[in-house]
Design a protein around this motif. Structure first.
Motif, PDB file in Angstrom:
ATOM      1  N   SER A   1       0.806  -1.223   0.000  1.00  0.00           N
ATOM      2  CA  SER A   1       0.000   0.000   0.000  1.00  0.00           C
ATOM      3  C   SER A   1       0.838   1.272   0.000  1.00  0.00           C
ATOM      4  CB  SER A   1      -0.934   0.012   1.213  1.00  0.00           C
ATOM      5  OG  SER A   1      -0.191   0.174   2.413  1.00  0.00           O
ATOM      6  N   GLY A   2       2.080   1.173   0.487  1.00  0.00           N
ATOM      7  CA  GLY A   2       2.924   2.362   0.604  1.00  0.00           C
ATOM      8  C   GLY A   2       2.628   3.185   1.848  1.00  0.00           C
ATOM      9  N   LEU A   3       1.707   2.700   2.683  1.00  0.00           N
ATOM     10  CA  LEU A   3       1.363   3.403   3.918  1.00  0.00           C
ATOM     11  C   LEU A   3       2.326   3.031   5.043  1.00  0.00           C
ATOM     12  CD1 LEU A   3      -2.520   2.880   3.823  1.00  0.00           C
ATOM     13  CD2 LEU A   3      -1.280   4.990   3.272  1.00  0.00           C
ATOM     14  N   ASP A   4       2.466   3.921   6.012  1.00  0.00           N
ATOM     15  CA  ASP A   4       3.334   3.666   7.167  1.00  0.00           C
ATOM     16  C   ASP A   4       2.584   2.821   8.190  1.00  0.00           C
ATOM     17  OD1 ASP A   4       5.520   5.061   6.171  1.00  0.00           O
ATOM     18  OD2 ASP A   4       4.816   6.971   6.964  1.00  0.00           O
ATOM     19  N   ILE A   5       2.448   1.538   7.890  1.00  0.00           N
ATOM     20  CA  ILE A   5       1.731   0.615   8.763  1.00  0.00           C
ATOM     21  C   ILE A   5       2.527  -0.676   8.935  1.00  0.00           C
ATOM     22  CG2 ILE A   5      -0.585   1.498   8.277  1.00  0.00           C
ATOM     23  CD1 ILE A   5      -0.911  -0.707   6.178  1.00  0.00           C
ATOM     24  N   GLN A   6       2.203  -1.422   9.997  1.00  0.00           N
ATOM     25  CA  GLN A   6       2.823  -2.715  10.241  1.00  0.00           C
ATOM     26  C   GLN A   6       1.839  -3.604  10.993  1.00  0.00           C
ATOM     27  OE1 GLN A   6       6.125  -1.329  12.714  1.00  0.00           O
ATOM     28  NE2 GLN A   6       5.130  -2.186  14.542  1.00  0.00           N
ATOM     29  N   LEU A   7       2.137  -4.913  11.045  1.00  0.00           N
ATOM     30  CA  LEU A   7       1.295  -5.823  11.805  1.00  0.00           C
ATOM     31  C   LEU A   7       1.517  -5.568  13.294  1.00  0.00           C
ATOM     32  CD1 LEU A   7       1.767  -9.195   9.874  1.00  0.00           C
ATOM     33  CD2 LEU A   7       0.111  -7.365   9.460  1.00  0.00           C
ATOM     34  N   GLY A   8       0.433  -5.674  14.054  1.00  0.00           N
ATOM     35  CA  GLY A   8       0.526  -5.519  15.495  1.00  0.00           C
ATOM     36  C   GLY A   8       0.422  -6.870  16.183  1.00  0.00           C
TER      37      GLY A   8
END
Length: 264
Positions: free
Chosen positions: A203-210
């Motif tokens: 996605s290119g978003l600043d996200i990660q799995l929690g």
């Protein structure tokens, strides 16, 4: 020119027969004999169901149902709608079933019948990149979590949060929830593990799995529980099992996820 009574009756009879023949011949076999199944889907849940660059409906769900339709002898018609409205559309018979990663739950089994599951996954938290504080449902207390409106993920939060310590924010659009968590507007999103992994990567978003998945889930296609649908559900179940056994499900899965999500 004179016509006697018998002649008039004969002429009328011939005329009626000719009209009947012409009327019948205007209908093709495909128009009268084809079976159609209407599949409801949101078209906004990448990579399961979405509009591609050509504006066409695409994704894992679409590939799976195109194959099922071919095997059971049904023409597949897709009906797109907001996710929260899809179950209502089943109930009023605007669609026959839903292809949108529908999880089998005890609550849903009271009203719907399901063919054999076609996806095995998990409920996964997604957080802003660098956030190591949210890895479980317990960590959500005092925080905001985004879920798809009307989804089983919303129900998971409600069943856990008996003291109303978590603020639930509902979304019609999955990407919208991911954008909000990336921007810090909410603290986490709870959704499907595979959808989470794919969007973290692409996605290119600043996200990660929690953390690790919250729970295991099995997904299948819901049908209204009535006699008419029972035979159709059996056909769909056989098609899914045949697709699993001959490797078709695995092939479709690896096209979209690079791993097989169709086996336990």
């Amino acid at each position: 020119m004179k016509f006697n009574k018998k002649g008039i009756i004969l002429a009328l009879t011939i005329f009626i027969l000719l009209v009947g023949v012409v009327g019948c011949s205007s209908k093709t076999v495909s128009e009268t004999d084809k079976n159609i199944i209407k599949i409801g889907t949101s078209g906004g849940y990448h990579p399961y169901t979405f509009k591609n660059d050509k504006g066409e409906l695409d994704g894992f769900e679409i590939d799976v149902w195109n194959e099922i339709g071919s095997r059971i002898g049904y023409e597949v018609e897709y009906v797109t709608s907001e996710f929260s409205g899809l179950f209502g559309m089943i109930d009023i018979k605007k669609i026959d079933t839903i292809a949108n990663q529908i999880t089998i739950t005890e609550q849903r089994k009271e009203k719907y019948i399901f063919p054999t599951p076609y996806v095995y996954s998990g409920a996964q938290l997604i957080v802003q990149k660098g956030n190591e504080d949210v890895k479980s449902l317990e960590d959500l207390k005092g925080k905001k979590v985004g879920v798809s409106l009307g989804s089983n993920y919303e129900q998971i939060i409600k069943e856990f949060d008996i003291n109303n310590e978590i603020e639930v924010v509902t979304y019609e659009d999955f990407l919208g929830s991911l954008q909000d968590v990336a921007l810090g507007r909410i603290d986490a999103v709870l959704n499907d593990k595979l959808a989470a992994m794919t969007n973290v990567q692409k996605s290119g978003l600043d996200i990660q799995l929690g953390g690790e998945p919250i729970s295991k889930i099995e997904n299948a296609f819901p049908f209204v529980n009535n006699e008419q649908n029972k035979e159709l559900v059996e056909k769909v179940s056989k098609a899914v099992e045949d697709m699993r056994n001959d490797g078709t499900l695995e092939k479709i899965s690896k096209k979209w996820f690079e791993i097989d999500i169709t086996k336990e």
